[in-house]
Design a protein around this motif. Structure first.
Motif, PDB file in Angstrom:
ATOM      1  N   GLY A 238      35.800  54.358  52.840  1.00 36.92           N
ATOM      2  CA  GLY A 238      36.921  54.850  53.622  1.00 36.92           C
ATOM      3  C   GLY A 238      37.909  53.798  54.074  1.00 36.92           C
ATOM      4  N   GLN A 239      37.715  52.545  53.644  1.00 38.10           N
ATOM      5  CA  GLN A 239      38.624  51.483  54.025  1.00 38.10           C
ATOM      6  C   GLN A 239      39.158  50.782  52.782  1.00 38.10           C
ATOM      7  OE1 GLN A 239      36.497  48.933  56.747  1.00 38.10           O
ATOM      8  NE2 GLN A 239      36.836  50.320  58.472  1.00 38.10           N
ATOM      9  N   CYS A 240      40.332  50.170  52.921  1.00 42.75           N
ATOM     10  CA  CYS A 240      40.940  49.462  51.804  1.00 42.75           C
ATOM     11  C   CYS A 240      40.511  48.002  51.874  1.00 42.75           C
ATOM     12  CB  CYS A 240      42.459  49.575  51.883  1.00 42.75           C
ATOM     13  SG  CYS A 240      43.268  49.221  50.316  1.00 42.75           S
ATOM     14  N   ARG A 241      39.863  47.534  50.814  1.00 49.54           N
ATOM     15  CA  ARG A 241      39.371  46.159  50.786  1.00 49.54           C
ATOM     16  C   ARG A 241      40.193  45.334  49.802  1.00 49.54           C
ATOM     17  NH1 ARG A 241      33.219  43.854  49.775  1.00 49.54           N
ATOM     18  NH2 ARG A 241      33.811  41.649  49.932  1.00 49.54           N
ATOM     19  N   HIS A 242      40.571  44.127  50.229  1.00 46.99           N
ATOM     20  CA  HIS A 242      41.341  43.215  49.396  1.00 46.99           C
ATOM     21  C   HIS A 242      40.419  42.214  48.732  1.00 46.99           C
ATOM     22  CE1 HIS A 242      43.921  39.420  49.044  1.00 46.99           C
ATOM     23  NE2 HIS A 242      44.303  40.231  48.074  1.00 46.99           N
ATOM     24  N   ILE A 243      40.527  42.075  47.391  1.00 48.68           N
ATOM     25  CA  ILE A 243      39.760  41.105  46.626  1.00 48.68           C
ATOM     26  C   ILE A 243      40.746  40.070  46.099  1.00 48.68           C
ATOM     27  CG2 ILE A 243      38.092  40.737  44.776  1.00 48.68           C
ATOM     28  CD1 ILE A 243      37.118  42.695  46.893  1.00 48.68           C
ATOM     29  N   PRO A 244      40.713  38.819  46.590  1.00 49.05           N
ATOM     30  CA  PRO A 244      41.705  37.823  46.162  1.00 49.05           C
ATOM     31  C   PRO A 244      41.465  37.359  44.732  1.00 49.05           C
ATOM     32  CG  PRO A 244      40.076  36.824  47.600  1.00 49.05           C
ATOM     33  CD  PRO A 244      39.791  38.296  47.597  1.00 49.05           C
ATOM     34  N   SER A 245      42.504  36.766  44.148  1.00 46.13           N
ATOM     35  CA  SER A 245      42.424  36.226  42.796  1.00 46.13           C
ATOM     36  C   SER A 245      42.479  34.705  42.856  1.00 46.13           C
ATOM     37  CB  SER A 245      43.579  36.757  41.943  1.00 46.13           C
ATOM     38  OG  SER A 245      43.443  36.352  40.598  1.00 46.13           O
ATOM     39  N   ILE A 246      42.330  34.074  41.699  1.00 44.96           N
ATOM     40  CA  ILE A 246      42.483  32.631  41.613  1.00 44.96           C
ATOM     41  C   ILE A 246      43.966  32.285  41.499  1.00 44.96           C
ATOM     42  CG2 ILE A 246      40.223  32.314  40.568  1.00 44.96           C
ATOM     43  CD1 ILE A 246      41.617  32.014  37.842  1.00 44.96           C
ATOM     44  N   SER A 247      44.316  31.074  41.832  1.00 45.71           N
ATOM     45  CA  SER A 247      45.709  30.632  41.780  1.00 45.71           C
ATOM     46  C   SER A 247      46.020  30.042  40.411  1.00 45.71           C
ATOM     47  CB  SER A 247      45.959  29.584  42.863  1.00 45.71           C
ATOM     48  OG  SER A 247      47.292  29.122  42.825  1.00 45.71           O
ATOM     49  N   VAL A 248      47.089  30.548  39.774  1.00 45.81           N
ATOM     50  CA  VAL A 248      47.510  30.043  38.461  1.00 45.81           C
ATOM     51  C   VAL A 248      49.025  29.964  38.426  1.00 45.81           C
ATOM     52  CG1 VAL A 248      45.503  31.004  37.248  1.00 45.81           C
ATOM     53  CG2 VAL A 248      47.615  32.352  37.409  1.00 45.81           C
ATOM     54  N   GLU A 249      49.546  29.257  37.432  1.00 48.50           N
ATOM     55  CA  GLU A 249      50.984  29.209  37.176  1.00 48.50           C
ATOM     56  C   GLU A 249      51.286  30.209  36.065  1.00 48.50           C
ATOM     57  OE1 GLU A 249      54.709  28.068  38.184  1.00 48.50           O
ATOM     58  OE2 GLU A 249      52.896  27.156  39.053  1.00 48.50           O
TER      59      GLU A 249
ATOM     60  N   ALA B 204      37.448  40.772  37.171  1.00 46.82           N
ATOM     61  CA  ALA B 204      38.675  41.319  36.584  1.00 46.82           C
ATOM     62  C   ALA B 204      39.916  40.562  37.057  1.00 46.82           C
ATOM     63  CB  ALA B 204      38.795  42.802  36.925  1.00 46.82           C
ATOM     64  N   ASN B 205      39.958  40.207  38.341  1.00 47.67           N
ATOM     65  CA  ASN B 205      41.078  39.418  38.855  1.00 47.67           C
ATOM     66  C   ASN B 205      41.216  38.101  38.093  1.00 47.67           C
ATOM     67  OD1 ASN B 205      41.642  41.304  40.836  1.00 47.67           O
ATOM     68  ND2 ASN B 205      40.657  40.162  42.477  1.00 47.67           N
ATOM     69  N   THR B 206      40.087  37.454  37.832  1.00 45.89           N
ATOM     70  CA  THR B 206      40.105  36.179  37.121  1.00 45.89           C
ATOM     71  C   THR B 206      40.623  36.370  35.703  1.00 45.89           C
ATOM     72  OG1 THR B 206      38.214  35.432  38.445  1.00 45.89           O
ATOM     73  CG2 THR B 206      38.710  34.186  36.449  1.00 45.89           C
TER      74      THR B 206
ATOM     75  N   SER C 167      33.595  33.162  28.290  1.00 46.17           N
ATOM     76  CA  SER C 167      33.442  31.791  28.780  1.00 46.17           C
ATOM     77  C   SER C 167      34.668  31.347  29.576  1.00 46.17           C
ATOM     78  CB  SER C 167      33.179  30.828  27.606  1.00 46.17           C
ATOM     79  OG  SER C 167      34.258  30.855  26.691  1.00 46.17           O
ATOM     80  N   ASP C 168      35.876  31.800  29.160  1.00 46.38           N
ATOM     81  CA  ASP C 168      37.096  31.509  29.923  1.00 46.38           C
ATOM     82  C   ASP C 168      36.966  32.005  31.358  1.00 46.38           C
ATOM     83  OD1 ASP C 168      38.484  30.401  27.744  1.00 46.38           O
ATOM     84  OD2 ASP C 168      39.354  32.341  27.181  1.00 46.38           O
ATOM     85  N   ILE C 169      36.523  33.247  31.497  1.00 48.15           N
ATOM     86  CA  ILE C 169      36.450  33.862  32.827  1.00 48.15           C
ATOM     87  C   ILE C 169      35.385  33.189  33.679  1.00 48.15           C
ATOM     88  CG2 ILE C 169      35.997  36.009  34.092  1.00 48.15           C
ATOM     89  CD1 ILE C 169      37.070  37.513  31.630  1.00 48.15           C
ATOM     90  N   LEU C 170      34.204  32.988  33.114  1.00 51.99           N
ATOM     91  CA  LEU C 170      33.111  32.394  33.896  1.00 51.99           C
ATOM     92  C   LEU C 170      33.463  30.969  34.331  1.00 51.99           C
ATOM     93  CD1 LEU C 170      30.023  33.660  31.872  1.00 51.99           C
ATOM     94  CD2 LEU C 170      30.996  34.596  33.975  1.00 51.99           C
ATOM     95  N   GLU C 171      34.213  30.272  33.504  1.00 49.44           N
ATOM     96  CA  GLU C 171      34.615  28.903  33.860  1.00 49.44           C
ATOM     97  C   GLU C 171      35.554  28.867  35.055  1.00 49.44           C
ATOM     98  OE1 GLU C 171      37.157  25.184  31.867  1.00 49.44           O
ATOM     99  OE2 GLU C 171      36.467  26.852  30.607  1.00 49.44           O
ATOM    100  N   HIS C 172      36.388  29.893  35.190  1.00 51.99           N
ATOM    101  CA  HIS C 172      37.420  29.887  36.226  1.00 51.99           C
ATOM    102  C   HIS C 172      37.082  30.739  37.449  1.00 51.99           C
ATOM    103  CE1 HIS C 172      39.759  28.431  32.727  1.00 51.99           C
ATOM    104  NE2 HIS C 172      40.478  27.803  33.661  1.00 51.99           N
ATOM    105  N   MET C 173      36.021  31.507  37.400  1.00 51.41           N
ATOM    106  CA  MET C 173      35.692  32.356  38.541  1.00 51.41           C
ATOM    107  C   MET C 173      35.331  31.519  39.765  1.00 51.41           C
ATOM    108  SD  MET C 173      33.604  35.775  37.429  1.00 51.41           S
ATOM    109  CE  MET C 173      33.398  36.203  39.153  1.00 51.41           C
TER     110      MET C 173
END
Length: 319
Positions: free
Chosen positions: A234-245, A290-292, A311-317
């Motif tokens: 019942g609440q909206c939860r924010h899941i942050p992402s990693i910082s990229v250019e 998914a964010n990553t 492997s790309d995702i796991l490296e940057h998570m």
């Protein structure tokens, strides 16, 4: 079984970028549902595409591209129209806008009678994009596919993916989207789409309103570089992402959704997939993943070529 069967457009994406003041175009296979499947396959999943292409060199190219990333193209039908072309205009900050060569494009010409029940009987998830809803006969074909997916009790996912250039009236896009949302288990919306569907400016308020209106549906909101939102208890939860250019956000949303569907279907029977829909712990972890994936895709140009590997995702998570 197939992890994901997608119904919708597969086309040629031409990325238009400026180099030394002169525009240049780079073509690749694309279309949001096809990109989502490519993302799943690049992570190790098994997928089938259901779509219309032309009997032309672009159609042949698209089918080769699907096969190259492991997508089963047995549901890709040659129709009596040219393969649809999309032109993606990339701004300096990586954001994009779209125009289309689609009059009528082949993606709009697939018909309800093309839909085979067997295409949906062996799928864990059936995924839909919204572009098929903008024109007949593809709209009727999409609803027939949706009917078959529901008959086989498959999990249904939907990407609102609003493209203003393809709709004469935004209200028609909203009406069609709400009709599919009512029959979907998981729905992804961008900030702009949340505003379009609800009229609310704040994404969290819009997401909560949709969750109240459609209590059987799991709603996800994408916020670009700021990550994603999900309604939990019942609440909206924010899941942050990693910082990229970011250099090109064309594939970011599709990488996000594909990575999410990979997590939803990974090492799961159909019953397990449905059970995961209600598991907030699963969704928190899956959305970080998914964010990553979406962030990595935004650092690369193009559509399918930009999608990350496991492997790309796991490296940057984040830890």
């Amino acid at each position: 079984m197939y992890d994901v069967v997608a119904v919708g457009e597969v086309l040629i994406d031409f990325s238009v970028v400026s180099s030394g003041g002169m525009p240049q175009m780079f073509g690749s296979a694309g279309g949001a549902p096809a990109n989502v499947l490519a993302a799943v396959c690049k992570l190790g999943g098994r997928c089938r595409m259901v779509a219309g292409v032309g009997d032309d060199p672009f159609g042949d190219f698209v089918r080769r591209a699907l096969k190259a990333v492991g997508i089963d193209d047995s549901g890709v039908i040659q129709v009596g129209a040219r393969t649809t072309l999309a032109f993606v205009h990339i701004a300096p900050d990586g954001e994009r806008s779209f125009s289309f060569e689609r009059d009528p494009g082949a993606d709009t010409q697939i018909q309800a009678e093309h839909m085979r029940s067997s295409w949906f009987d062996d799928a864990k998830v059936v995924h839909f994009g919204s572009l098929a809803l903008s024109h007949e006969p593809a709209r009727s074909a999409a609803y027939r596919a949706l009917e078959l997916a529901r008959q086989h009790q498959r999990v249904v996912t939907f990407d609102v993916n609003y493209r203003p250039a393809l709709w004469a009236d935004p209200r028609a896009a909203v009406d069609q989207a709400l009709r599919v949302i009512a029959l979907s288990d998981v729905v992804k919306c961008s900030e702009e789409e949340l505003h379009l569907l609800t009229g609310l400016r704040h994404p969290d308020e819009a997401l909560l309103q949709l969750a109240r209106e459609f209590p059987g549906t799991r709603f996800l909101g994408t916020l670009g570089r700021d990550g994603s939102l999900a309604v939990m208890q019942g609440q909206c939860r924010h899941i942050p992402s990693i910082s990229v250019e970011a250099v090109d956000t064309t594939a970011a949303g599709d990488a996000f959704f594909g990575a999410l569907l990979y997590q939803l279907t990974r090492e799961a029977e159909p019953g397990d997939v449905r059970a995961r829909l209600q598991d907030d712990v699963f969704w928190t972890k899956a959305l970080r993943f998914a964010n990553t994936a979406g962030a990595i895709a935004a650092t690369r140009r193009g559509a399918i070529d930009a999608l990350p590997t496991l492997s790309d995702i796991l490296e940057h998570m984040p830890a």
